[in-house]
Design a protein around this motif. Structure first.
Motif, PDB file in Angstrom:
ATOM      1  N   ALA A   1      -8.760 -62.298 -96.283  1.00 45.85           N
ATOM      2  CA  ALA A   1      -9.040 -61.463 -95.402  1.00 45.85           C
ATOM      3  C   ALA A   1      -8.357 -60.569 -94.421  1.00 45.85           C
ATOM      4  CB  ALA A   1     -10.339 -62.361 -94.255  1.00 45.85           C
ATOM      5  N   ALA A   2      -8.148 -59.684 -93.923  1.00 47.43           N
ATOM      6  CA  ALA A   2      -7.717 -58.908 -93.684  1.00 47.43           C
ATOM      7  C   ALA A   2      -7.859 -59.177 -91.647  1.00 47.43           C
ATOM      8  CB  ALA A   2      -7.903 -57.598 -93.018  1.00 47.43           C
TER       9      ALA A   2
ATOM     10  N   THR B   1     -19.116 -53.838 -95.878  1.00 44.58           N
ATOM     11  CA  THR B   1     -17.682 -53.629 -95.360  1.00 44.58           C
ATOM     12  C   THR B   1     -17.058 -54.801 -95.222  1.00 44.58           C
ATOM     13  OG1 THR B   1     -18.179 -51.781 -96.299  1.00 44.58           O
ATOM     14  CG2 THR B   1     -16.206 -51.859 -95.074  1.00 44.58           C
TER      15      THR B   1
ATOM     16  N   ALA C   1     -16.029 -57.940 -96.166  1.00 41.04           N
ATOM     17  CA  ALA C   1     -15.132 -57.518 -97.391  1.00 41.04           C
ATOM     18  C   ALA C   1     -14.147 -58.474 -96.744  1.00 41.04           C
ATOM     19  CB  ALA C   1     -15.551 -56.761 -98.562  1.00 41.04           C
ATOM     20  N   ARG C   2     -13.886 -58.106 -95.817  1.00 41.65           N
ATOM     21  CA  ARG C   2     -12.924 -57.455 -94.205  1.00 41.65           C
ATOM     22  C   ARG C   2     -12.156 -58.848 -93.874  1.00 41.65           C
ATOM     23  NH1 ARG C   2     -10.379 -51.597 -93.163  1.00 41.65           N
ATOM     24  NH2 ARG C   2      -8.325 -52.738 -93.257  1.00 41.65           N
ATOM     25  N   CYS C   3     -13.739 -59.215 -93.636  1.00 40.79           N
ATOM     26  CA  CYS C   3     -13.250 -60.130 -92.639  1.00 40.79           C
ATOM     27  C   CYS C   3     -13.573 -62.171 -92.865  1.00 40.79           C
ATOM     28  CB  CYS C   3     -14.056 -60.257 -91.518  1.00 40.79           C
ATOM     29  SG  CYS C   3     -13.888 -58.542 -90.775  1.00 40.79           S
TER      30      CYS C   3
ATOM     31  N   VAL D   1     -12.755 -50.687 -87.064  1.00 37.41           N
ATOM     32  CA  VAL D   1     -12.433 -49.876 -88.388  1.00 37.41           C
ATOM     33  C   VAL D   1     -13.804 -49.116 -88.132  1.00 37.41           C
ATOM     34  CG1 VAL D   1     -12.512 -50.951 -90.974  1.00 37.41           C
ATOM     35  CG2 VAL D   1     -11.731 -52.302 -89.016  1.00 37.41           C
TER      36      VAL D   1
END
Length: 365
Positions: free
Chosen positions: A3-4, A27, A30-32, A127
């Motif tokens: 994860a970013a 969203t 998907a990134r965390c 973001v």
């Protein structure tokens, strides 16, 4: 792929949730590694906080997504730093309750102009997600103004809550099923969000058929005479079961249908049939969700015995009871009579008036 961000934050009223909100949460998820969604609602608003949170939990069951509801009655003024601080205090309180402490936030996901400032106050990266609403051209304000025009952007749970429900009620052989079916077909023919308009059949009929079939199987197995409808014995809990299952059918249909749901009978009808067969009114009344009742008069409709009905005399007595109860309870209703086309015309006029009224939402804080 790692994860970013470790912990993402989303804050919103979700009044009500729509596709843009769901895209924002997906969203972030998907990134965390984990995402906290703080759902804020003021006590002045008309959709309860708990209901909004439940809708979001249903739509986002992922383990990494935490829904954190909180009451926020602080006024809105993005230019006032003290008000900003008051809101952030509320948000941190919601996070602490949800996580049992004060979690670190390293990213704030938002589609709103206030997103960068919110991220700054949490010491996190911002973001932006679809800020120009290009992918999902919808907002909470648009939904509250005209839910029907935004129907495709709403989740099944929100649709089920907002759908206008019209109950068609009346005595046996008075045309309730014919009108319910024709009314739903009329609105489905309008297309657009109305194309999915459905009607919900009467569960009591299904229950009665199953009850008689079971009684006949038991009689055959024991060598007893074949029973008929008049031989069946009824108990009060059965009517409560019928009413509850009728509502379950309605709720399921409302979640997948249009802004209008037509219902062939309701809990009031079930209570009157309880009175008919047991001699006393039912003490069990499931939660009512209907916005309009249409009573089909027995006038101008010849009695048809299909093997499941009581008879002409009972029909007239039940017709009178429906009139009495609808008036006594002060329910919004109309009585339709005449041939089927005339009944449909009157019903459409009443439903159109209901739809024209729109949906009433209290203004957000």
């Amino acid at each position: 792929m790692s994860a970013a961000f470790a912990h993402g934050l989303i804050v919103g009223k979700f009044y009500p949730p729509h596709a843009g909100h769901h895209h924002l949460i997906d969203t972030a998820a998907a990134r965390c590694a984990r995402v906290s969604v703080v759902v804020t609602a003021s006590t002045a608003e008309s959709i309860p906080l708990a209901l909004r949170a439940a809708w979001l939990r249903e739509a986002h069951p992922q383990a990494e997504v935490t829904i954190a509801p909180v009451v926020d009655d602080v006024e809105i003024d993005y230019a006032d730093p003290e008000i900003w601080s008051a809101h952030v205090t509320v948000f941190r309180h919601a996070l602490a309750l949800a996580h049992g402490g004060a979690p670190e936030i390293d990213a704030v996901f938002s589609s709103e102009e206030y997103g960068p400032e919110l991220a700054h106050r949490f010491g996190a990266a911002h973001v932006g997600v679809d800020p120009d609403r290009g992918r999902f051209p919808v907002s909470g304000t648009m939904v509250r103004r005209d839910p029907a025009s935004c129907w495709r952007w709403l989740s099944p749970a929100v649709r089920g809550h907002l759908a206008r429900r019209v109950a068609v009620v009346g005595a046996e052989s008075s045309g309730t099923t014919t009108l319910a079916r024709d009314l739903a077909a009329h609105y489905a023919a309008r297309g657009g969000p109305w194309a999915a308009t459905r009607w919900v059949p009467e569960y009591g009929r299904t229950y009665c058929e199953e009850k008689l079939a079971l009684a006949r199987r038991r009689a055959k197995a024991t060598g007893l005479p074949k029973p008929w409808l008049d031989d069946l014995e009824w108990e009060s809990p059965e009517f409560a079961t019928i009413a509850e299952r009728q509502l379950l059918w309605e709720d399921a249909a409302a979640r997948t249908g249009s802004p209008l749901l037509v219902c062939d009978t309701d809990a009031l009808s079930t209570s009157l049939w309880h009175e008919r067969y047991l001699g006393v009114a039912s003490a069990v009344h499931p939660r009512a969700r209907h916005d309009l009742w249409i009573h089909t008069s027995v006038e101008d409709v010849p009695f048809e015995q299909d093997g499941w009905r009581d008879g002409e005399a009972v029909r007239h007595r039940m017709d009178a009871r429906f009139r009495e109860e609808l008036a006594l309870r002060g329910l919004p209703h109309l009585v339709v009579s005449g041939p089927p086309h005339a009944r449909l015309e009157r019903a459409v006029e009443a439903v159109d008036a209901l739809i024209t009224q729109g949906w009433a939402f209290a203004a957000p804080l």
